[in-house]
Scaffold this motif. Structure first.
Motif, short mmCIF file in Angstrom:
data_model
loop_
_atom_site.label_atom_id
_atom_site.label_comp_id
_atom_site.label_asym_id
_atom_site.label_seq_id
_atom_site.Cartn_x
_atom_site.Cartn_y
_atom_site.Cartn_z
N GLN A 178 -8.53 -8.86 -29.50
CA GLN A 178 -9.63 -8.31 -30.11
C GLN A 178 -9.45 -7.76 -31.18
N GLY A 179 -8.24 -7.53 -31.57
CA GLY A 179 -8.34 -7.03 -33.22
C GLY A 179 -8.19 -5.55 -33.02
N ASP A 180 -8.06 -5.13 -31.67
CA ASP A 180 -8.09 -3.39 -31.41
C ASP A 180 -6.55 -2.86 -31.31
N LEU A 181 -5.73 -2.98 -32.45
CA LEU A 181 -4.31 -2.66 -32.39
C LEU A 181 -4.33 -1.27 -32.13
N PRO A 182 -5.08 -0.17 -32.84
CA PRO A 182 -4.92 0.96 -32.41
C PRO A 182 -4.90 1.50 -30.93
N ARG A 183 -5.98 1.17 -30.48
CA ARG A 183 -6.01 1.46 -29.03
C ARG A 183 -5.05 0.75 -28.09
N GLY A 224 6.90 -3.40 -29.24
CA GLY A 224 7.64 -3.64 -30.45
C GLY A 224 6.88 -5.05 -31.01
N GLU A 225 6.23 -5.78 -30.62
CA GLU A 225 5.66 -7.06 -31.02
C GLU A 225 4.14 -6.42 -31.78
N LEU A 226 3.69 -5.34 -30.93
CA LEU A 226 2.36 -5.04 -31.63
C LEU A 226 2.76 -4.15 -32.86
N LEU A 227 3.83 -3.30 -32.95
CA LEU A 227 4.21 -2.67 -34.24
C LEU A 227 4.59 -3.80 -35.19
N LEU A 228 5.12 -4.72 -34.89
CA LEU A 228 5.71 -5.66 -36.01
C LEU A 228 4.40 -6.10 -36.41
N GLN A 229 3.28 -6.53 -35.65
CA GLN A 229 2.03 -6.85 -36.09
C GLN A 229 1.30 -6.23 -36.95
N ARG A 230 1.73 -4.77 -36.79
CA ARG A 230 0.87 -3.75 -37.52
C ARG A 230 1.62 -3.46 -38.93
N GLY A 231 2.70 -4.12 -38.85
CA GLY A 231 3.69 -4.08 -40.34
C GLY A 231 4.48 -2.71 -40.14
N ARG A 232 4.78 -2.43 -39.11
CA ARG A 232 5.78 -1.19 -38.99
C ARG A 232 7.13 -1.51 -38.54
N ALA A 233 7.89 -2.17 -39.42
CA ALA A 233 9.07 -2.83 -38.82
C ALA A 233 10.21 -2.03 -38.19
N PRO A 234 10.34 -0.85 -38.93
CA PRO A 234 11.43 0.04 -38.15
C PRO A 234 11.19 0.49 -36.86
N GLU A 235 9.82 0.91 -36.61
CA GLU A 235 9.65 1.25 -35.43
C GLU A 235 9.41 0.08 -34.45
N ALA A 236 9.10 -0.84 -34.85
CA ALA A 236 9.45 -2.02 -33.88
C ALA A 236 10.68 -2.39 -33.43
N ARG A 237 11.54 -2.02 -34.43
CA ARG A 237 13.11 -2.26 -34.16
C ARG A 237 13.31 -1.46 -33.02
N GLN A 238 13.15 -0.15 -32.98
CA GLN A 238 13.29 0.80 -31.96
C GLN A 238 12.88 0.42 -30.66
N SER A 239 11.56 -0.16 -30.64
CA SER A 239 11.08 -0.78 -29.45
C SER A 239 11.83 -1.72 -28.65
N PHE A 240 12.15 -2.71 -29.69
CA PHE A 240 12.91 -4.16 -29.31
C PHE A 240 14.28 -3.62 -28.94
N GLU A 241 15.08 -2.71 -29.53
CA GLU A 241 16.27 -2.32 -28.92
C GLU A 241 15.98 -1.46 -27.54
#
Length: 759
Positions: free
Chosen positions: A451-456, A479-496
């Protein structure tokens, strides 16, 4: 010789006298005798005998409300809510002043999800006794089920006004407030109920349920312990504690509570299920055998089915099937046996026609069985009939609105067809019913993302991770959500974190490599993959992932070599074919590649991969006729080559050979099970055949398997357009463009949206 019969007239007169006496017996007297006999059986928990005697009383006096009422109580005690409702309703209709019958009938309707019928029954109760708080509570519960929460709360408040000290009214008010989203106020009402009735277990159970639903597990456990202190023999409290400890994975602590229920209907089966769940199969089998050895026991048939399940899980499948078949032969209308047979066939990947037959017979035998309808839905999913599956799962929810598994299935189906709003609603309901289910939480997030509601989506995920920090699927989704939001460093932490919790989670590996590539740290990406391959050399998905990094790094020769080796050994690796095709097209080496693959095919013991690649290269350079001939030759020798069948089916679909395309796409579907591509191809064949309903189903299945591919949404939009479903077509086109603005077909999608038409 004539036989002497001097006594016959006397015998005849005696028989006639007895018959006349029987016929002249007062029906009221007969009914009372049957009732007295039934009561004795009920008191000694011989429920089947009691039911027979109560029915005998009703045969003599069909209008005897008391007989219907007592029969209803036995049905309810023995775990038969359907017949209990019918008897309570009949008792209430015959004796409108029997408020308990009226209220019990309404409560059973609510438990079965029949909120509108429950509302009508509650309104009768309120008219009969407007000063009865329970009648207002029943009406409030029915209204809450109909999502009329404001009116529901009014009824609860009226019940409290009639008797402010009536604890059930406060519990009901808490439930209505909770449904209406007023959680803090709901808690106040639940706690007030406990204060008013500290010697009754019901308020404690309601408060514990509220605390559990709001994530206060420690508080819920303490409340249940207080309930147990109030009444240590309460079956309801033991059931709640057993469930609490099972869900909390504190299995040993659940056992005493299951044991406390063995004298209750279904208690022995529940204890056996517990033993099976914790791996104590011998204890489960020993317990079940006690029921099987007593054929007259009402749960003997169910015990035999559980023994069959134990045999199946132990690999004794032939023995398991024999047990189930024997139960079916003895009881052809026993729905649970049909369900068991259908589930076993599904697990074995067996004949779907037979599985469907058993599932349908289960439904016909018991149309109120949520399990039967759910099984029919599972069969429909395997048959790729999404419309039938959705219909079955909706029926499950009509029968049991709390069936979280059915809500999950609906959420998946709705998300797959691009209906993000409906998917979110179903996923949220599933999450409420299954508060600790990780998949439900992931589906809520994906629906919000759609739906495009990434913050929620991020807030929801973080809240769930805070409660269950060791859930790998939640970290992967974040991780996939953070990557979609362009926050790669945080996404990395989630994937790890996801990989720490589950080292086999391939999508987390893809996510980490994607982050490395996005940050242009190609050396780190290559090193990661090398480490993973060293630990899992048989994982061919890592070869494709390494090739992608090689291509981005400019090591095209290394990527080509690895991919060629992969497709030569495993002709089902579509991702490898796709990468090779892209590589050769980008290098302009089509002729050279074809020559090399011909040599490779001649030398290989498994030439299908190389021969398929030749066809794909022909396609890539626009020589569709040569590609068609290549695929046809390959399939003449290897008719089950999935990739070749898939690609030739596409060519046939666009060449007015839809019937042949459907046949080939079906082969590809079977050989490439779980892949999105053959579903899309099958949909394309159906689309060109004019079978838009089938096409829509196939495209929806493709989207389930690959929800970020814009082409599949575009194709779905075309099918909806052809079927005249303008709104759904436009929704699909918009979704495709949101995923990628420049995919093949994007211009047409925009034109259709701008023009307002679908043709």
């Amino acid at each position: 010789m004539r036989v002497r019969r001097s006594h016959d007239p006397i015998i005849a007169v005696l028989a006639l006298t007895i018959a006349l006496a029987s016929c002249s017996k007062d029906p009221d007297v007969q009914a009372r005798e049957y009732l007295a006999s039934a009561d004795k059986y009920a008191d000694s928990k011989q429920y089947e005998a009691a039911i027979i005697e109560y029915r005998n009383a009703i045969k003599v006096r069909p209008d005897l409300a008391e007989a219907h009422y007592r029969l209803a109580k036995v049905y309810e005690t023995s775990g038969d809510p359907v017949n209990a409702y019918s008897s309570y309703a009949r008792a209430a209709d015959l004796e409108p002043t029997n408020m308990d019958a009226q209220l019990k009938a309404g409560a059973l309707l609510i438990a079965g999800g029949e909120y509108d019928m429950a509302r009508r029954r509650a309104e009768l109760a309120v008219r009969a006794d407007a000063q009865n708080p329970s009648a207002h509570i029943l009406l409030g519960n029915a209204l809450a089920g109909l999502n009329e929460t404001s009116r529901a709360i009014e009824q609860m408040e009226q019940a409290i006004a009639l008797d402010p000290s009536y604890a059930p009214a406060w519990s009901a008010l808490g439930a209505a407030r909770f449904v209406g989203g007023r959680r803090e106020k709901a808690g106040e009402a639940f706690r007030k109920a406990v204060d008013l009735s500290p010697a009754s277990v019901e308020p404690y159970l309601a408060l514990a349920n509220y605390q559990w639903a709001t994530g206060e597990q420690t508080a819920a456990e303490k409340t249940l312990a207080r309930a147990l202190a109030v009444d240590g023999s309460s079956p309801a409290v033991h059931r709640a504690l057993a469930l609490f400890y099972i869900v909390s994975k504190r299995f040993a602590e659940a056992e005493p509570h299951f044991k406390a229920l063995v004298d209750e209907p279904g208690g022995v089966l529940a204890l056996a299920d517990y033993y099976t769940g914790v791996g104590r199969n011998d204890d489960a089998i020993s317990l079940l055998q006690t029921l099987v050895d007593d054929p007259k026991h009402p749960e003997s048939k169910a015990a035999r089915l559980r023994l069959a399940a134990a045999d199946y899980q132990a690999g004794r499948k032939q023995q398991a099937y024999a047990l189930v078949d024997a139960v079916i032969k003895e009881n052809p209308t026993y729905a649970d046996a049909r369900i068991a047979k259908a589930r076993m066939l599904l697990l074995d990947g067996g004949e779907l026609t037979e599985a469907e037959e058993h599932a349908r017979k289960a439904v016909e035998s018991d149309r109120t069985s949520a399990a039967a309808h759910y099984t029919l839905g599972l069969v429909a999913l395997r048959e790729r009939d999404t419309a039938a599956a959705e219909k079955a799962f909706r029926e499950v929810l009509r029968l049991n609105p709390r069936a979280g598994a059915a809500q999950l299935q609906l959420a998946r189906l709705q998300l797959a067809r691009g209906d993000a709003a409906a998917a979110l609603s179903a996923a949220e309901q599933a999450a409420r019913q299954l508060p600790n289910d990780q998949e439900a939480a992931v589906l809520v997030s994906r629906s919000l993302r759609a739906q495009g509601d990434l913050p929620r989506a991020e807030r929801e995920l973080n809240a769930r991770i805070e409660k269950t920090p060791d859930a790998a699927p939640l970290h992967l989704e974040l991780g996939e959500l953070l990557l979609q939001r362009g926050r790669a460093p945080e996404a990395r932490q989630s994937f790890e974190r996801a990989l720490q919790l589950d080292p086999s989670l391939h999508q987390a590996k893809v996510g980490l490599v994607t982050v490395d590539v996005a940050e242009r740290d190609l050396e780190a990406a290559a090193k990661r993959i090398a480490d993973w391959r060293a630990r899992a050399p048989e994982d061919r998905r890592l070869i494709v992932l390494a090739a992608r990094v090689d291509l981005v790094s400019g090591r095209a020769a290394d990527a080509e070599r690895a991919l060629r080796e992969l497709v030569s050994n495993d002709a089902s690796q579509l991702d490898a074919y796709d990468l090779l095709g892209q590589l050769y097209l980008s290098q302009g080496l089509a002729d050279r590649a074809i020559a090399e693959y011909k040599v490779l095919a001649e030398r290989s013991n498994q030439p299908a991969g190389a021969l398929t690649m030749i066809g794909m290269i022909y396609e890539a350079r626009g020589d569709r006729d040569a590609a068609r001939k290549q695929y046809e030759a390959l399939l003449a020798d290897s008719p089950r080559s999935g990739v070749a069948a898939n690609n030739l089916a596409w060519i046939y679909a666009e060449s007015n050979r839809a019937d042949e395309a459907i046949r080939l796409a079906t082969i590809a579907q079977e050989e490439l099970r779980g892949r999105a591509e053959p579903e899309d191809t099958l949909g394309w064949a159906y689309y060109h055949k004019g079978l838009t309903g089938h096409a829509i189903g196939a495209f929806e299945r493709a989207i389930v398997r690959s929800p970020r591919n814009p082409l599949y949404y575009y194709h779905l939009g075309l099918a909806h357009a052809k079927a005249g479903n303008t709104d759904k077509a436009h929704d699909a086109f918009r979704q495709a463009l949101e995923i990628k603005a420049d995919f093949a077909g994007a211009d047409d999608a925009r034109a259709r949206l701008a023009g307002g038409g679908t043709n």
